[in-house]
Design a protein around this motif. Structure first.
Motif, PDB file in Angstrom:
ATOM      1  N   THR A 162       5.991  -2.823  -5.138  1.00 18.52           N
ATOM      2  CA  THR A 162       6.619  -1.848  -4.252  1.00 18.52           C
ATOM      3  C   THR A 162       5.813  -0.552  -4.317  1.00 18.52           C
ATOM      4  OG1 THR A 162       8.063  -0.784  -5.891  1.00 18.52           O
ATOM      5  CG2 THR A 162       8.861  -2.849  -4.907  1.00 18.52           C
ATOM      6  N   GLU A 163       6.264   0.432  -3.569  1.00 23.23           N
ATOM      7  CA  GLU A 163       5.577   1.727  -3.610  1.00 23.23           C
ATOM      8  C   GLU A 163       5.764   2.425  -4.956  1.00 23.23           C
ATOM      9  OE1 GLU A 163       9.760   2.435  -2.215  1.00 23.23           O
ATOM     10  OE2 GLU A 163       8.154   1.000  -1.723  1.00 23.23           O
ATOM     11  N   ARG A 164       6.660   1.902  -5.801  1.00 22.26           N
ATOM     12  CA  ARG A 164       6.905   2.500  -7.123  1.00 22.26           C
ATOM     13  C   ARG A 164       6.113   1.805  -8.236  1.00 22.26           C
ATOM     14  NH1 ARG A 164      11.567   2.078  -4.444  1.00 22.26           N
ATOM     15  NH2 ARG A 164      12.105   0.115  -5.490  1.00 22.26           N
ATOM     16  N   HIS A 196      -3.316  -2.832  -2.646  1.00 19.10           N
ATOM     17  CA  HIS A 196      -2.520  -1.934  -3.500  1.00 19.10           C
ATOM     18  C   HIS A 196      -3.470  -1.194  -4.441  1.00 19.10           C
ATOM     19  CE1 HIS A 196       1.020  -4.126  -2.065  1.00 19.10           C
ATOM     20  NE2 HIS A 196       0.352  -5.233  -2.329  1.00 19.10           N
TER      21      HIS A 196
END
Length: 389
Positions: A162-164, A196
């Motif tokens: 995820t973005e986290r 990513h």
């Protein structure tokens, strides 16, 4: 009342040491104990390595060393990684630490904080989840499944980002399962990480010399496209039977190596000098004893896997690497913890419950075959009698 910080309560433990302590108490009471719980080679450190440590003491190497390790040791590490993996490593990116755990702790402290996510193998080495929680980050398990030989699925790992996500931890050959992830899955993971670019990868390769059945180790150092965000952990404890010497290292990327060194300064100053000279002797000296140890582990592997599969209610996947077997004991009707306790108390065989390595370890036990073939056979005989009632 003494008040400790809230984060202290988030620290876990390593249950193998708890089992070791319980087994020790039973042994002190006169009970015959066979320890297949602790992950420690039952061999002595090779003599030339011991002599190098003694010589260093006699030669007066009693003082501080550089926080990141002796230059000669870091150069020896770089040369060894080239010899074993064909990888080009700058010694300036090598940080020597007292074992492998500091690398895990430092990586999670550098990248973990509230709101961040760190992925880790489950079942996996318990310290991963412990230090992730301590950092304040959210631990996100990477499920390792029996039907896949306890290898991770690159597709599943990439699908959980995820973005986290700050850090992904992988371990092959793996503790506690003995699983080895095929190169094809590692290729897929590295390719997928191109989407990513901010996610760091920590590859725990402490068992990289212990593979069986013709399998070859795939080091993440051989993927130049991720070297700028790769932390590769390895060390001497398992390969050279040097667990008590407390000597490990990591190859850190340029962006993190100074931070890791600063953590060394704040945490332990440096690794003791004689141990580092012993580490040089290990890497640069003869490897005959390493070969003998791995051959012995391979023989024991066959004995324990076949023996576990012959027990009622037990099935065991082939142990591909390290020195652990991770059998499924669901057919016995026992939970992991029940089986661990029953085998220890009823027949004096120490194992470790799969749940000590994460929720996905329910229904499994970890057996370490870092013990003699004679003791392994006797342990299996004892367990068989318990299961047969």
């Amino acid at each position: 009342m003494v008040t400790v910080s809230q984060r202290t309560g988030r620290l876990g433990t390593e249950s193998a040491f708890e089992v070791l302590a319980r087994a020790g108490k039973l042994a002190a009471q006169g009970k015959s104990i066979i320890n297949l719980g602790i992950g420690q080679p039952d061999f002595q450190t090779p003599a030339h390595i011991v002599e190098a440590g003694i010589k260093a003491l006699r030669d007066g190497h009693h003082g501080y060393t550089p926080a990141n390790g002796l230059p000669a040791l870091r150069e020896a590490v770089a040369a060894d990684l080239h010899r074993r993996h064909g990888a080009e490593v700058n010694p300036d990116n090598v940080v020597v630490q007292p074992g492998g755990k500091p690398t895990m702790f430092f990586a999670c402290m550098l990248l973990g904080e509230p709101g961040a996510e760190i992925m880790y193998p489950n079942p996996g080495f318990p310290i991963y989840e412990s230090v992730i929680k301590y950092s304040g980050a959210t631990p996100v398990p990477i499920a390792l499944r029996e039907d896949a030989g306890f290898a991770f699925s690159a597709e599943e790992v990439l699908g959980q980002i995820t973005e986290r996500t700050r850090l992904i931890i992988i371990n092959s050959p793996a503790n506690p399962t003995g699983g080895v992830t095929p190169k094809e899955e590692i290729d897929k993971l590295v390719a997928g990480l191109a989407a990513h670019p901010d996610v760091v990868l920590m590859s725990d390769e402490i068992y990289s010399c212990m593979l069986y059945g013709g399998r070859q180790h795939t080091s993440l150092l051989n993927y130049p496209e991720i070297r700028d965000r790769l932390i590769m952990l390895d060390g001497w404890s398992k390969t050279y039977a040097m667990t008590g010497w407390r000597l490990g290292y990591a190859v850190w990327p340029d962006a993190l190596v100074d931070h890791a060194t600063r953590l060394c300064i704040n945490d332990h100053s440096c690794v003791n000098a004689p141990t580092q000279f012993a580490g040089i002797a290990a890497l640069e000296g003869p490897q005959d004893e390493v070969v003998k140890m791995v051959e012995a582990f391979d023989r024991r592997r066959s004995v324990i896997v076949d023996g576990l599969n012959a027990l009622p209610g037990v099935r065991c996947a082939d142990a591909a690497g390290a020195f652990y077997a991770f059998p499924n004991i669901e057919g016995t009707g026992l939970t992991a913890r029940e089986a661990q306790d029953r085998f220890l108390e009823d027949c004096g065989v120490a194992t470790v419950a799969g749940t000590s390595f994460g929720a996905h370890g329910e229904g499994f036990l970890r057996f370490s075959y870092a013990n003699s073939e004679e003791n392994i056979r006797e342990a299996l005989s004892r367990i068989g009698k318990v299961l047969e009632g």
